[in-house]
Design a protein around this motif. Structure first.
Motif, mmCIF file in Angstrom:
data_model
loop_
_atom_site.group_PDB
_atom_site.id
_atom_site.type_symbol
_atom_site.label_atom_id
_atom_site.label_comp_id
_atom_site.label_asym_id
_atom_site.label_seq_id
_atom_site.Cartn_x
_atom_site.Cartn_y
_atom_site.Cartn_z
ATOM 1 N N LEU A 175 -2.512 0.123 -6.401
ATOM 2 C CA LEU A 175 -3.292 0.450 -5.395
ATOM 3 C C LEU A 175 -2.722 -0.292 -3.904
ATOM 4 C CD1 LEU A 175 -5.717 1.767 -4.263
ATOM 5 C CD2 LEU A 175 -7.038 -0.063 -4.980
ATOM 6 N N ARG A 176 -2.116 -1.442 -4.167
ATOM 7 C CA ARG A 176 -1.563 -1.772 -2.887
ATOM 8 C C ARG A 176 -0.225 -0.946 -2.597
ATOM 9 N NH1 ARG A 176 1.089 -7.193 -6.093
ATOM 10 N NH2 ARG A 176 3.167 -6.341 -6.062
ATOM 11 N N GLU A 177 0.384 -0.466 -3.529
ATOM 12 C CA GLU A 177 1.553 0.534 -3.268
ATOM 13 C C GLU A 177 0.988 1.802 -2.594
ATOM 14 O OE1 GLU A 177 3.527 0.678 -7.092
ATOM 15 O OE2 GLU A 177 4.523 -0.921 -6.847
ATOM 16 N N GLN A 178 -0.182 2.250 -2.892
ATOM 17 C CA GLN A 178 -0.926 3.168 -2.386
ATOM 18 C C GLN A 178 -1.379 3.027 -0.947
ATOM 19 O OE1 GLN A 178 -4.231 5.053 -4.617
ATOM 20 N NE2 GLN A 178 -3.651 7.046 -3.808
ATOM 21 N N ILE A 179 -1.987 1.963 -0.894
ATOM 22 C CA ILE A 179 -2.359 1.637 0.570
ATOM 23 C C ILE A 179 -1.209 1.538 1.322
ATOM 24 C CG2 ILE A 179 -3.194 -0.450 1.938
ATOM 25 C CD1 ILE A 179 -5.159 -1.004 -0.347
ATOM 26 N N ARG A 180 -0.136 0.890 1.033
ATOM 27 C CA ARG A 180 1.049 0.786 2.051
ATOM 28 C C ARG A 180 1.636 2.252 2.345
ATOM 29 N NH1 ARG A 180 3.981 -0.837 6.161
ATOM 30 N NH2 ARG A 180 5.948 -1.866 5.674
ATOM 31 N N ALA A 181 1.714 3.074 1.165
ATOM 32 C CA ALA A 181 2.103 4.262 1.464
ATOM 33 C C ALA A 181 1.270 5.165 2.703
ATOM 34 C CB ALA A 181 2.178 5.308 0.218
ATOM 35 N N ILE A 182 -0.151 5.223 2.295
ATOM 36 C CA ILE A 182 -1.052 5.743 3.127
ATOM 37 C C ILE A 182 -0.930 5.190 4.575
ATOM 38 C CG2 ILE A 182 -3.245 5.886 3.702
ATOM 39 C CD1 ILE A 182 -3.945 6.088 0.637
ATOM 40 N N GLN A 183 -0.873 4.001 4.552
ATOM 41 C CA GLN A 183 -0.375 3.136 6.064
ATOM 42 C C GLN A 183 0.460 3.934 6.633
ATOM 43 O OE1 GLN A 183 2.007 0.632 6.833
ATOM 44 N NE2 GLN A 183 1.235 0.659 9.095
ATOM 45 N N ARG A 184 1.864 3.897 6.120
ATOM 46 C CA ARG A 184 2.970 4.329 6.697
ATOM 47 C C ARG A 184 2.773 6.135 7.058
ATOM 48 N NH1 ARG A 184 6.670 1.565 2.218
ATOM 49 N NH2 ARG A 184 7.559 -0.134 3.625
ATOM 50 N N GLU A 185 2.000 6.646 6.062
ATOM 51 C CA GLU A 185 1.926 8.092 6.483
ATOM 52 C C GLU A 185 1.211 8.269 7.692
ATOM 53 O OE1 GLU A 185 -0.172 12.217 4.482
ATOM 54 O OE2 GLU A 185 0.484 10.521 2.929
ATOM 55 N N LEU A 186 -0.058 7.468 7.897
ATOM 56 C CA LEU A 186 -0.863 7.794 9.001
ATOM 57 C C LEU A 186 -0.106 6.775 10.154
ATOM 58 C CD1 LEU A 186 -4.180 7.140 7.302
ATOM 59 C CD2 LEU A 186 -3.119 9.182 7.881
ATOM 60 N N GLY A 187 0.431 5.858 9.908
ATOM 61 C CA GLY A 187 1.349 5.236 11.050
ATOM 62 C C GLY A 187 0.191 4.193 11.799
ATOM 63 N N ILE A 188 -0.861 3.784 11.101
ATOM 64 C CA ILE A 188 -1.925 2.926 11.483
ATOM 65 C C ILE A 188 -1.646 1.358 11.526
ATOM 66 C CG2 ILE A 188 -3.229 2.939 9.513
ATOM 67 C CD1 ILE A 188 -5.676 3.161 10.994
ATOM 68 N N THR A 189 -1.922 0.741 12.559
ATOM 69 C CA THR A 189 -1.833 -0.638 12.659
ATOM 70 C C THR A 189 -2.734 -1.283 11.527
ATOM 71 O OG1 THR A 189 -1.161 -0.456 14.938
ATOM 72 C CG2 THR A 189 -1.357 -2.661 14.081
ATOM 73 N N THR A 190 -2.159 -2.385 10.808
ATOM 74 C CA THR A 190 -3.144 -2.736 9.823
ATOM 75 C C THR A 190 -2.894 -4.238 9.808
ATOM 76 O OG1 THR A 190 -2.934 -0.585 8.408
ATOM 77 C CG2 THR A 190 -3.443 -2.542 7.222
ATOM 78 N N VAL A 191 -4.032 -4.676 9.538
ATOM 79 C CA VAL A 191 -4.078 -6.421 9.482
ATOM 80 C C VAL A 191 -4.919 -6.591 7.818
ATOM 81 C CG1 VAL A 191 -4.867 -8.706 10.094
ATOM 82 C CG2 VAL A 191 -4.271 -6.801 11.760
ATOM 83 N N PHE A 192 -4.071 -7.304 6.896
ATOM 84 C CA PHE A 192 -4.227 -7.173 5.560
ATOM 85 C C PHE A 192 -4.440 -8.858 5.384
ATOM 86 C CE2 PHE A 192 -3.139 -7.686 0.949
ATOM 87 C CZ PHE A 192 -3.771 -6.864 0.530
#
Length: 329
Positions: A175-192
């Motif tokens: 799931l963390r790999e999927q979150i990272r892939a989605i974040q890259r696809e959307l280009g959304i700034t993310t704080v984890f």
């Protein structure tokens, strides 16, 4: 601090009575970065996230997003998405209605909501799940729905508060790999936010290592691990061996994977010790070796060759340049 940062936190502080949990923290990040706040329980990382979200009010300092001071805005005025540790899905709503919730509140027309829900379900790998209820899904699936609900309204910033800690190890990794892939696809700034160093190092552009309300180090995963700035950063992130005082002096340390059982081109120092234990970790073997009364851990690849046995005397090889000198705490 530069005004060009998409997310900027200036001298942020928070106290609960006499207990100051965040102590004048400042940092800035660019648009599209994936940032992790890493540290032990009680270090202030979740409090910072909640202040960015608007759920906690700072005692001092300011928060800017995309050049605008949002410190005094209500949570629903900040255009941020947040995913919590415990999913926080509405149990009486279907998956589709959960994902559409923020869109409905914003007044998005029904047909547009339906199209966006379908888009989000495809993005998280759950197409056709819109009619299901949360109780019909696994924990990992529920957390993916929570992620979809957070990003459906197209927030300018995504905040994730220990979103994987309630899941088992294998699901966490996928799931963390999927979150990272989605974040890259959307280009959304993310704080984890996480207390798990492996999690932070594996998916972040940069990591903020926190301790007792302060930032110990801010840098790339490579720098955090290989060039720790403080004693806390060095000992919290990864495993360190304290080397024998008699040979190296006080406060000298080295990572287990930088000690080998055979010489390498860069090794210039040897130690002799006795194997006290062997731990099998799949692709890696962790040997415990006693050197002059000092226990050392050595990580080596499981190369399908017979490893040393308990009681064997071994020669350890290392490079002096790899030894870290730990200063005062």
């Amino acid at each position: 601090m530069s005004d060009q940062h998409f997310l900027r936190v200036d001298n942020l502080s928070k106290s609960y009575g006499a207990n100051q949990v965040v102590k004048g923290v400042s940092f800035g990040f660019d648009k599209g970065e994936f940032i992790s706040l890493l540290g032990p329980s009680g270090c202030g990382k979740t409090t910072i996230l909640r202040m960015i979200a608007g759920f906690e009010t700072p005692n001092g300092g300011a928060i800017h997003v995309d050049g605008k001071d949002i410190t005094g805005l209500r949570p629903n005025e900040r255009k941020l998405g947040m995913v919590f540790q415990a999913y926080a899905l509405f149990p009486n709503l279907t998956v589709g209605d959960n994902i559409a919730f923020g869109l409905k509140v914003a007044g998005v027309p029904r047909e547009q909501r339906r199209a966006r829900v379908d888009e989000m379900l495809k993005l998280i790998g759950l197409p056709g799940y819109d009619k299901r209820y949360p109780y019909e899904m696994s924990g990992g699936q529920q957390q993916r729905v929570a992620l979809a609900r957070a990003i459906a309204p197209r927030p300018r910033l995504l905040l994730l508060d220990e979103p994987l800690s309630a899941l088992d190890a294998k699901i966490r990794v996928s799931l963390r790999e999927q979150i990272r892939a989605i974040q890259r696809e959307l280009g959304i700034t993310t704080v984890f936010v996480t207390h798990d160093q492996e999690e932070a190092l594996s998916i972040s552009d940069r990591v903020v290592v926190m301790n007792a309300g302060n930032i110990e180090q801010l840098g790339t995963p490579h720098d955090i691990y290989n060039r720790p700035a403080t004693r806390f950063a060095a000992t919290f992130v990864g495993h360190l061996n304290a080397l024998p005082h008699a040979t190296f002096g006080a406060d000298r340390a080295i990572r287990p994977e930088l000690i080998s059982l055979s010489p390498r081109p860069d090794t210039d120092t040897t130690l002799v010790g006795t194997v006290s234990d062997i731990g099998f970790m799949g692709s890696v073997l962790r040997l415990k070796v006693d050197v002059e009364g000092t226990p050392l851990s050595i990580d080596t690849f499981n190369a399908n060759a017979a490893p040393p046995q308990r009681g064997d005397q071994v020669t350890l090889h290392l490079a002096a340049r790899d030894v870290l000198v730990l200063g005062a705490a």
